[in-house]
Design a protein around this motif. Structure first.
Motif, PDB file in Angstrom:
ATOM      1  N   TYR A   8       0.839  -1.209   0.000  1.00  0.00           N
ATOM      2  CA  TYR A   8       0.000   0.000   0.000  1.00  0.00           C
ATOM      3  C   TYR A   8       0.869   1.254   0.000  1.00  0.00           C
ATOM      4  N   THR A   9       1.936   1.238   0.787  1.00  0.00           N
ATOM      5  CA  THR A   9       2.832   2.401   0.855  1.00  0.00           C
ATOM      6  C   THR A   9       3.432   2.683  -0.513  1.00  0.00           C
ATOM      7  N   ILE A  10       3.924   1.662  -1.171  1.00  0.00           N
ATOM      8  CA  ILE A  10       4.528   1.842  -2.495  1.00  0.00           C
ATOM      9  C   ILE A  10       3.506   2.392  -3.479  1.00  0.00           C
ATOM     10  N   ARG A  11       2.300   1.846  -3.490  1.00  0.00           N
ATOM     11  CA  ARG A  11       1.284   2.333  -4.427  1.00  0.00           C
ATOM     12  C   ARG A  11       0.890   3.777  -4.123  1.00  0.00           C
ATOM     13  N   ALA A  12       0.776   4.122  -2.848  1.00  0.00           N
ATOM     14  CA  ALA A  12       0.435   5.499  -2.471  1.00  0.00           C
ATOM     15  C   ALA A  12       1.550   6.457  -2.910  1.00  0.00           C
ATOM     16  N   PHE A  13       2.795   6.066  -2.703  1.00  0.00           N
ATOM     17  CA  PHE A  13       3.917   6.921  -3.097  1.00  0.00           C
ATOM     18  C   PHE A  13       4.030   7.026  -4.616  1.00  0.00           C
ATOM     19  N   GLN A  14       3.738   5.965  -5.325  1.00  0.00           N
ATOM     20  CA  GLN A  14       3.730   6.052  -6.786  1.00  0.00           C
ATOM     21  C   GLN A  14       2.670   7.052  -7.240  1.00  0.00           C
ATOM     22  N   HIS A  15       1.511   7.011  -6.610  1.00  0.00           N
ATOM     23  CA  HIS A  15       0.434   7.948  -6.942  1.00  0.00           C
ATOM     24  C   HIS A  15       0.875   9.389  -6.663  1.00  0.00           C
ATOM     25  N   LEU A  78      11.388   2.925   0.966  1.00  0.00           N
ATOM     26  CA  LEU A  78      10.009   2.615   1.351  1.00  0.00           C
ATOM     27  C   LEU A  78       9.899   1.231   1.973  1.00  0.00           C
ATOM     28  N   VAL A  79      10.592   0.263   1.419  1.00  0.00           N
ATOM     29  CA  VAL A  79      10.536  -1.092   1.976  1.00  0.00           C
ATOM     30  C   VAL A  79      11.156  -1.115   3.365  1.00  0.00           C
ATOM     31  N   ARG A  80      12.292  -0.474   3.534  1.00  0.00           N
ATOM     32  CA  ARG A  80      12.940  -0.469   4.856  1.00  0.00           C
ATOM     33  C   ARG A  80      12.072   0.235   5.899  1.00  0.00           C
ATOM     34  N   LEU A  81      11.422   1.340   5.514  1.00  0.00           N
ATOM     35  CA  LEU A  81      10.595   2.072   6.480  1.00  0.00           C
ATOM     36  C   LEU A  81       9.363   1.283   6.902  1.00  0.00           C
ATOM     37  N   THR A  82       8.837   0.462   6.019  1.00  0.00           N
ATOM     38  CA  THR A  82       7.604  -0.262   6.348  1.00  0.00           C
ATOM     39  C   THR A  82       7.862  -1.687   6.814  1.00  0.00           C
ATOM     40  N   ARG A  83       8.946  -2.270   6.366  1.00  0.00           N
ATOM     41  CA  ARG A  83       9.238  -3.665   6.678  1.00  0.00           C
ATOM     42  C   ARG A  83      10.367  -3.792   7.694  1.00  0.00           C
ATOM     43  N   GLY A  84      11.245  -2.808   7.741  1.00  0.00           N
ATOM     44  CA  GLY A  84      12.357  -2.825   8.674  1.00  0.00           C
ATOM     45  C   GLY A  84      13.627  -3.416   8.110  1.00  0.00           C
ATOM     46  N   SER A  85      13.519  -4.334   7.175  1.00  0.00           N
ATOM     47  CA  SER A  85      14.694  -5.001   6.643  1.00  0.00           C
ATOM     48  C   SER A  85      14.377  -5.564   5.269  1.00  0.00           C
ATOM     49  N   LEU A  86      15.392  -5.714   4.473  1.00  0.00           N
ATOM     50  CA  LEU A  86      15.232  -6.357   3.171  1.00  0.00           C
ATOM     51  C   LEU A  86      15.561  -7.843   3.234  1.00  0.00           C
ATOM     52  N   ARG A 119      19.892 -10.690  -0.148  1.00  0.00           N
ATOM     53  CA  ARG A 119      19.593  -9.402   0.479  1.00  0.00           C
ATOM     54  C   ARG A 119      20.368  -8.278  -0.190  1.00  0.00           C
ATOM     55  N   ASP A 120      21.651  -8.505  -0.434  1.00  0.00           N
ATOM     56  CA  ASP A 120      22.480  -7.465  -1.040  1.00  0.00           C
ATOM     57  C   ASP A 120      22.059  -7.165  -2.477  1.00  0.00           C
ATOM     58  N   ASP A 121      21.726  -8.191  -3.245  1.00  0.00           N
ATOM     59  CA  ASP A 121      21.269  -7.979  -4.623  1.00  0.00           C
ATOM     60  C   ASP A 121      19.907  -7.284  -4.652  1.00  0.00           C
ATOM     61  N   THR A 122      19.031  -7.668  -3.734  1.00  0.00           N
ATOM     62  CA  THR A 122      17.718  -7.015  -3.632  1.00  0.00           C
ATOM     63  C   THR A 122      17.898  -5.540  -3.275  1.00  0.00           C
ATOM     64  N   ALA A 123      18.762  -5.259  -2.316  1.00  0.00           N
ATOM     65  CA  ALA A 123      19.022  -3.874  -1.915  1.00  0.00           C
ATOM     66  C   ALA A 123      19.581  -3.073  -3.080  1.00  0.00           C
ATOM     67  N   ALA A 124      20.483  -3.667  -3.850  1.00  0.00           N
ATOM     68  CA  ALA A 124      21.073  -2.955  -4.990  1.00  0.00           C
ATOM     69  C   ALA A 124      20.004  -2.550  -5.995  1.00  0.00           C
ATOM     70  N   VAL A 125      19.064  -3.429  -6.255  1.00  0.00           N
ATOM     71  CA  VAL A 125      17.989  -3.114  -7.207  1.00  0.00           C
ATOM     72  C   VAL A 125      17.051  -2.062  -6.620  1.00  0.00           C
ATOM     73  N   LEU A 126      16.553  -2.296  -5.411  1.00  0.00           N
ATOM     74  CA  LEU A 126      15.567  -1.385  -4.820  1.00  0.00           C
ATOM     75  C   LEU A 126      16.149  -0.009  -4.509  1.00  0.00           C
TER      76      LEU A 126
END
Length: 149
Positions: A8-15, A78-86, A119-126
């Motif tokens: 939801y956070t990602i979709r709201a921020f995209q909007h 956005l993922v770190r703020l809502t999920r805490g970790s990748l 985790r590191d590859d995901t972080a690099a992309v995001l």
């Protein structure tokens, strides 16, 4: 998997990024356009305003807008703020590391090494992709492909 809150956070921020520079966007408009329950969206946007990513204005002409240009907000933020970790497992988290229960010692655990790479590859992309970057729409999976996945 990403939590519903993160999605939801990602979709709201995209909007909000789509409306960058056009003034305040009302919560109801975001909720309707992104199919997000208004009460849940209120909580999310309030948290993001406290984090300094949104500007909120009360009143009839109020609403929300990004506090930073879309190019300065990454999906990793956005993922770190809502999920805490990748990380997919606690021992692979760079910022919220915890030892896994019922596991091998970390120095002997090959799964930890694999999950650190994920985790590191995901972080690099995001962290490389921001709200300003265009996201190409992918074709839908057909039923046969989806069953294989």
């Amino acid at each position: 998997m990403l939590s519903q809150k993160t999605r939801y956070t990602i979709r709201a921020f995209q909007h909000l990024a789509d409306h960058w520079g056009k003034g305040q966007v009302q919560l109801a408009d975001i909720a309707d356009a992104q199919n997000i329950p208004p009460k849940f969206l209120t909580v999310i946007l309030s948290e993001m305003a406290r984090e300094g990513l949104l500007i909120s204005q009360r009143g009839r002409d109020g609403g929300y807008q990004l506090a930073l240009p879309p190019v300065d907000i990454s999906y990793g933020d956005l993922v770190r703020l809502t999920r805490g970790s990748l990380a997919l497992v606690p021992c692979a988290s760079r910022n919220a590391h915890e030892h896994c229960k019922n596991c091998l010692p970390e120095a002997e655990c090959r799964m930890r090494s694999l999950m650190l790479k994920v985790r590191d590859d995901t972080a690099a992309v995001l962290d490389r992709i921001t709200l300003a970057d265009p996201i190409r729409m992918e074709p839908l999976f057909d039923e046969k492909e989806e069953a294989v996945l």
